[in-house]
Design an enzyme around this catalytic site. Structure first.
Site, PDB file in Angstrom:
ATOM      1  CG  ASP A  54      74.373  -0.413  48.282  1.00 47.41           C
ATOM      2  OD1 ASP A  54      73.629   0.239  49.517  1.00 47.41           O
ATOM      3  OD2 ASP A  54      73.634   1.175  47.636  1.00 47.41           O
TER       4      ASP A  54
ATOM      5  CG  ASP B 263      71.414   0.000  53.437  1.00 39.61           C
ATOM      6  OD1 ASP B 263      71.695   1.645  53.439  1.00 39.61           O
ATOM      7  OD2 ASP B 263      70.873   0.333  52.389  1.00 39.61           O
ATOM      8  CD  GLU B 264      75.150   3.169  51.128  1.00 46.47           C
ATOM      9  OE1 GLU B 264      76.561   2.997  50.153  1.00 46.47           O
ATOM     10  OE2 GLU B 264      74.993   4.141  51.521  1.00 46.47           O
TER      11      GLU B 264
END
Lengths: 417, 372
Positions: A41, A134-135
């Site tokens: 993350d 973003d993860e």
């Protein structure tokens, strides 16, 4: 105890500092080199990209989001010290942190950086399941011989490369399933590296509040609280059947997750089959106005998600759960696919009206299925509804405003019901 | 009851009955046909509670009476009997059986009491008129392709038959639409039809009605009330409930200001549309029409499967235009054109398009374009 230096990636047996580079950034865990399901993350992703591209911002609190009437999309860790959080209204954030620099989101830059991260991941394993820009989950099982290094080292190398080559940092969670890996990545942010081993799973979970379980929102939390369940250890005392009887399929899920059991595989091409949103009420309701408000808000969420994923649906599905947990579901196949909130809401509302009186509901949900690419969505108008074209344009304009100033920047009156 | 009847006559009557009965129904008697014999006529009555059809046929009646028997089974039996056979039907009240005999074939069928057979309540018909079968056939045949199947808009699940002022004067008009296309067909208003209440004739009725309209010159007696419509020939009477709903005001849907005019041979056009649409594997195949002076290019671009293009010589003298349509809709409206050229009238690529059959003002079609 197996140890890893995240600064120079050296592995060693013991010590608080790396014997090679003397860095204190050491991760040590008995099962460190035996675990292979990871969750990565990024830390304050949008804000990090902004700081990277504009070094003047580096030591300043940065908020990414819309103008004064918008909401905080992401804020950097400096801003978080003042109490700023994402999804907070902008005026409130600026009250807490008046010196913050507000930056408008630049999605192109975020997408580009996200692609670069994904390319780095792809060098490590084909088992990548992105959750957002973003993860992502990664399954590194069986890759140790190929890379000549265990998954823990590979994950440390990934975040190190991200910092060096892309200027963004990330936190890693490493465990034996997705549920725990995702919890782990959040334990030590930013620039964290947390491990939850098999041996400690039970003991670790018992200490956690139930809201740590993915899918436990405010409503479920309230329902659990009524049953006297606040922490996972409270959950562990419940019988599987009792949980099932009281909370339906959610009960069974809670029972398994409370024990750290999660069989879901990291699904690389996680093909979405449907997109739906539902909400459980604090109090059962049969009020058509209240339900209508929910339907609209949920339709907007479904539409937003479809638009983000470039998808549309040929079928609209309405789901209603009565107070006694019995389920009523209705579906309607459309002539052509749609991703429009207006259309999803209207079809859902027609299904709701056609379903007649189903009594007080504890849950209502709406979704689309039979998915199709966005390119074929909403291509033809309706002869008998000439206003549909105008409403479609309104929705496009509204979407543009919401993209710029936050999802609540402009809403319909019926959303307030 | 005891009768003898010619196989062909029986087959036609029972065929009509079995197509009305619902295949899947929970009320056993509704699967049956009521056979009533009196004088030298036998009548065959079948219903699904929405439509009732009564077919009268000449027969030798030895003993008057009535019996109900499975319509589908009787139809299957009669269908399999040799052509030209004389069929004897004999009902035995005591055993509750119907014997079907032809040549050396013998069948013994279960029956249900005739008293249980539902008879549709009669209606006060406010309008009665007579029209030639050919006229009614054209009205319904040309409109029915546009009937909607969407249950949420149940009031579009039929053909709206009403009195209107057509381009050539008072007209008996049939309109159907599903929101994507619309058909509006006019016929000169028959005597006695003035003041007829507008009714939405359900899709199934339109299909069943077709069987009454084969003979061009046959006179069809039409009776209409607010809730029912009846079509009758000398042999067959079909009564149907009408859809209880309000047909939308379609007149505002029909564009009046479309000025770009394309004239094309309908058959050539339909064939070309069909050919280029082949490359698309989508469910709703989109065809792009690119119009320039006397030239029409039909093209399909399906990124996943391929592309196709075909050029047609047409009459077109207006500004360049690119517009997309669902291939299926284009094919269907083009196939409505009988003899004349198809005349399309466009406005912009986002507005409804109008189609006419040559200079014929009695049929108008509207089709919604599609973004391509």
């Amino acid at each position: 105890m197996p140890s890893l230096c995240r600064a120079c990636l050296k592995t060693f047996d013991a010590g608080a500092r790396c014997p090679a580079c003397r860095s204190p950034r050491v991760t040590a865990h008995p099962e460190l080199f035996d675990l292979s399901i990871a969750h990565m993350d990024c830390d304050a992703f949008y804000a990090s990209v902004e700081k990277r591209d504009n070094p003047d911002l580096r030591d300043k609190p940065v908020i990414v989001g819309g103008g004064t009437r918008g909401v905080v999309s992401t804020c950097c860790y400096i801003a978080r010290i003042s109490g700023v959080r994402s999804a907070m209204p902008m005026f409130q954030a600026l009250k807490l942190c008046p010196e913050a620099v507000v930056v408008k989101p630049r999605f192109d830059a975020y997408v580009e950086t996200s692609r670069a991260i994904r390319a780095m991941m792809a060098e490590m394993t084909p088992g990548i399941e992105p959750l957002s820009l973003d993860e992502a989950f990664m399954d590194l099982t069986g890759t140790a011989r190929l890379h000549g290094a265990p998954p823990a080292v590979m994950m440390a190398r990934l975040v190190k490369r991200m910092e060096e080559e892309l200027g963004v940092s990330g936190s890693v969670g490493l465990s034996h399933n997705k549920f725990l890996a995702k919890i782990a990545s959040d334990l030590d942010k930013p620039r964290g590296f947390s491990v939850i081993g098999r041996a400690e799973t039970q003991e670790f979970l018992a200490r956690q509040p139930v809201r740590i379980i993915w899918g436990v929102g405010t409503a479920t939390q309230a329902a659990l609280e009524t049953a006297g369940i606040r922490t996972i250890s409270d959950l562990l005392r419940w019988d599987r059947r009792d949980l099932g009887a009281r909370f339906g399929s959610m009960g069974d899920r809670l029972w398994r997750l409370a024990r750290g059991e999660d069989q879901r595989a990291v699904a690389p091409d996680h093909r979405v089959k449907s997109i739906s949103k539902e909400t459980t009420f604090n109090e059962d309701t049969a009020d058509p106005d209240i339900l209508d408000g929910h339907l609209w808000r949920l339709a907007v969420q479904v539409s937003d998600r479809a638009k983000a994923k470039d998808l549309s649906g040929r079928t609209v599905v309405l789901k209603m759960k009565r107070a006694d947990f019995s389920l009523v579901s209705r579906r309607h196949a459309l002539g052509d696919a749609t991703q429009s909130a207006d259309r999803i809401y209207r079809e859902g509302r027609a299904l709701f009206d056609a379903a007649g009186r189903v009594g007080p509901l504890r849950l209502i949900g709406i979704g689309i299925s039979d998915l199709a690419p966005a390119a074929v969505a909403d291509r033809s108008g309706d002869l008998l509804d000439p206003d549909a074209t105008r409403r479609r344009k309104t929705e496009a304009a509204t979407d543009a405003i919401r993209a710029r100033f936050g999802t609540d920047a402009i809403i319909k009156g019926r959303a307030l019901r | 009851m005891k009768i003898s009847i010619e196989r062909g006559t029986l087959l036609k009557a029972v065929g009509q009955a079995q197509s009305v009965v619902e295949r899947r129904n929970t009320i056993p008697i509704l699967a049956n046909v009521l056979i009533e014999a009196e004088g030298n006529t036998v009548s065959f009555r079948a219903t699904d509670l929405d439509i009732e059809v009564v077919d009268r046929a000449p027969a030798m009646v030895e003993r008057a009476g009535a019996v109900t028997v499975s319509a589908v089974m009787l139809h299957e039996i009669v269908r399999k009997l040799p052509d030209g056979a004389l069929v004897a039907l004999e009902g035995d009240a005591a055993s509750g059986r119907l014997t079907v005999a032809a040549g050396r074939s013998n069948f013994n069928l279960a029956t249900l009491p005739k008293e249980d057979f539902p008879v549709m309540a009669s209606s006060e018909y406010t309008t009665t008129f007579t029209a030639k079968a050919a006229i009614l056939r054209r009205l319904f045949d040309k409109a029915k392709f546009a009937i909607s199947t969407e249950e949420t808009r149940y009031y579009l699940n039929g053909v709206y038959m009403h009195v209107a002022t057509g381009e050539e004067g008072p007209a008996l008009r049939c309109v159907a639409t599903d929101g994507h296309r619309l058909a509006r067909i006019d016929a000169p208003l028959p005597d006695g039809a003035q003041g007829m209440p507008g009714v939405i004739v359900p899709r199934k009725t339109v299909g069943e009605l077709r069987k009454l309209l084969d003979d061009d010159d046959a006179d069809i007696a039409v009776s209409v009330s607010e809730t029912k419509v009846r079509f009758a020939t000398t042999q067959i009477t079909m009564t149907s409930k009408v859809i209880d709903g309000t047909f939308p005001d379609y007149s505002r849907v029909i564009p009046t200001g479309n000025t770009r005019r394309l004239e094309v041979d309908a058959t050539e056009f339909a064939k070309a549309v069909d050919r280029v649409a082949t490359v698309s594997s989508e469910r709703s195949r989109a065809v792009k029409l690119s119009l320039d002076e006397d030239r029409l290019i039909l093209s399909v671009n399906a990124p996943d499967s391929g592309a196709a293009e075909e050029e047609l010589a047409v009459a077109y003298a207006d500004e360049k235009l690119e517009i997309g349509f669902n291939a299926k809709y284009l094919l269907e409206i083009a196939s409505q054109v009988d003899r004349e050229n198809a005349v399309f009238l466009f406005n912009s690529s986002g507005d409804p398009t109008l189609m006419r059959e040559g200079g014929d003002t009695s049929a108008v079609y509207v089709v919604m374009p599609m973004r391509v």
